[in-house]
Enzyme design. Structure first.
Site, PDB file in Angstrom:
ATOM      1  N   ASP A 244       0.821  -1.130   0.098  1.00 10.62           N
ATOM      2  CA  ASP A 244      -0.231   0.189  -0.309  1.00 10.62           C
ATOM      3  C   ASP A 244       0.551   0.821   0.306  1.00 10.62           C
ATOM      4  O   ASP A 244       1.823   1.496   0.498  1.00 10.62           O
ATOM      5  CB  ASP A 244      -0.818  -0.087   1.164  1.00 10.62           C
ATOM      6  N   ASN A 252      -2.882  12.983  -3.564  1.00 10.97           N
ATOM      7  CA  ASN A 252      -3.685  13.890  -4.583  1.00 10.97           C
ATOM      8  C   ASN A 252      -4.776  14.627  -4.654  1.00 10.97           C
ATOM      9  O   ASN A 252      -5.096  15.207  -4.851  1.00 10.97           O
ATOM     10  CB  ASN A 252      -5.100  12.639  -4.956  1.00 10.97           C
ATOM     11  N   ASP A 261      -1.848   9.554 -10.713  1.00  8.90           N
ATOM     12  CA  ASP A 261      -2.246   7.940 -11.689  1.00  8.90           C
ATOM     13  C   ASP A 261      -0.481   8.415 -11.913  1.00  8.90           C
ATOM     14  O   ASP A 261       0.157   6.767 -12.605  1.00  8.90           O
ATOM     15  CB  ASP A 261      -2.347   9.308 -12.548  1.00  8.90           C
ATOM     16  N   GLU A 288      -4.823   2.389  -4.602  1.00 12.57           N
ATOM     17  CA  GLU A 288      -3.282   2.753  -4.424  1.00 12.57           C
ATOM     18  C   GLU A 288      -2.492   1.215  -4.355  1.00 12.57           C
ATOM     19  O   GLU A 288      -1.542   1.375  -3.175  1.00 12.57           O
ATOM     20  CB  GLU A 288      -2.586   3.674  -3.928  1.00 12.57           C
TER      21      GLU A 288
END
Length: 370
Positions: A244, A252, A261, A288
């Site tokens: 993770d 973000n 991204d 993610e």
């Protein structure tokens, strides 16, 4: 047509042509029921979504969840980057649904047309073979009847001549049939190979995550099931890494989803470079989260490879995407146990991944043997 009163409640009235529009208050339970029904429709569509050339079913489900959050809670717009939340884009949701449904319809129509074309090519080949064989059989039968008549009524010379003619006719028919069948088999084989190549390309495309190019969740489920079967049959060790990205939401929120991204794509490249063996399997687990299955690898070696990945990720330079950006990982490691299924294996890795986060992130935690 929907209108709103000063109090914010919808109202209904009769339009000039008898169409119901909003004027009087509508029971809030009715509004909630409509919203709940709409959410269920969106969820059902996502659940039974189809893979298309433009998006996988997993992409559709993920987008659908974003639209549901946007429409029910005013979360960030699923498509328009940087647009503030709060204002619900009902028209945009409708347009997105129509566009995705149109893509699915076009994909299904094209797939069925391709399948029909192959089936009709097969039918044509079989029909032509039957017609040609029937003509050859009729010719051979006629020649054999002439030979029969010659046997009963003709002289030795006539009989010899008809016998040789019958042999020549039948031999030519058999040779022509063999040649024709070889040509038909070759043509049909070429068509089937082309179709098989298209199906294989479609299968591979449906097994890839479009953002990262890694295997997707469905491909992971299939590979994990086969890994468990091999482990039960041969007893070879296998280790799972559940990975993770730490504080990815902040990436973000701070830099935008385009940078997020780009981070996921760079991380995917790093994963692919770290786990190079043919028996190593790397997939995007969702969001993610990533997952790696290492065949012929015990816990000790799995931990060593996880540490190597951690160091490689820390050395990544994201200055082109965002100055000063860096990421770390939390990793849970679990070696497969005899008798457990995929869900149990992933659950053990997920538990120690959660421990890694609780202990401060940026670390690897191993699942206990017992």
């Amino acid at each position: 047509m929907l209108r709103w009163g000063r109090s914010g409640e919808p109202k209904v009235k009769e339009a000039e042509h008898g169409t119901a529009v909003l004027d009087r208050p509508v029971d809030s339970v009715d509004v909630q029921t409509v919203l709940d029904t709409l959410v269920e429709v969106f969820r059902a569509y996502g659940k039974f979504a189809l893979d298309t050339e433009s998006a996988t079913a997993d992409d559709t489900r993920e987008s659908m969840q974003k639209w549901i959050k946007h429409l029910t809670m005013g979360a960030q717009h699923p498509v328009k980057e940087g647009e503030p939340g709060g204002k619900r884009d009902w028209q945009g949701a409708s347009g997105w649904m129509v566009s995705r449904r149109r893509d699915e319809q076009q994909y299904v129509v094209k797939s069925l047309a391709d399948l029909r074309q192959v089936i009709w090519a097969f039918v044509h080949s079989v029909h032509q073979a039957v017609v040609d064989d029937d003509q050859a059989d009729k010719l051979a039968t006629a020649q054999l009847r002439r030979l029969q008549v010659a046997v009963e009524t003709s002289s030795t010379e006539s009989l010899k001549r008809e016998a040789l003619s019958a042999v020549a006719t039948i031999s030519a028919a058999l040779e022509e049939r063999k040649s024709r069948q070889r040509s038909q088999v070759a043509e049909l084989g070429a068509q089937l190979r082309a179709l098989g190549k298209q199906l294989e390309e479609a299968r591979r495309a449906s097994a890839l995550d479009p953002l990262t190019g890694l295997a997707n969740r469905k491909a992971f489920d299939d590979f994990a099931a086969r890994s468990i079967e091999l482990h039960a049959l041969m007893g070879q060790p296998a280790t799972l890494l559940l990975i993770d990205v730490d504080h990815f939401k902040q990436v973000n929120d701070t830099y935008g989803h385009l940078v997020g991204d780009a981070v996921l794509r760079r991380l995917s490249d790093c994963l692919a470079r770290t786990f190079l063996r043919r028996c190593d399997f790397v997939a995007r687990f969702g969001g993610e989260e990533f997952v790696v299955i290492l065949h012929e690898t015990n816990m000790k070696d799995g931990r060593r490879l996880a540490d190597r990945l951690m160091n490689s990720v820390k050395s990544l330079n994201f200055d082109e995407e965002a100055k000063g950006l860096g990421i770390t990982l939390s990793i849970g490691v679990a070696e497969m146990k005899m008798g457990e299924n995929c869900a149990m294996w992933v659950e053990r890795a997920d538990k120690v991944l959660y421990q890694a986060k609780q202990l401060g992130r940026d670390r690897v935690v191993e699942a206990p043997e017992n």
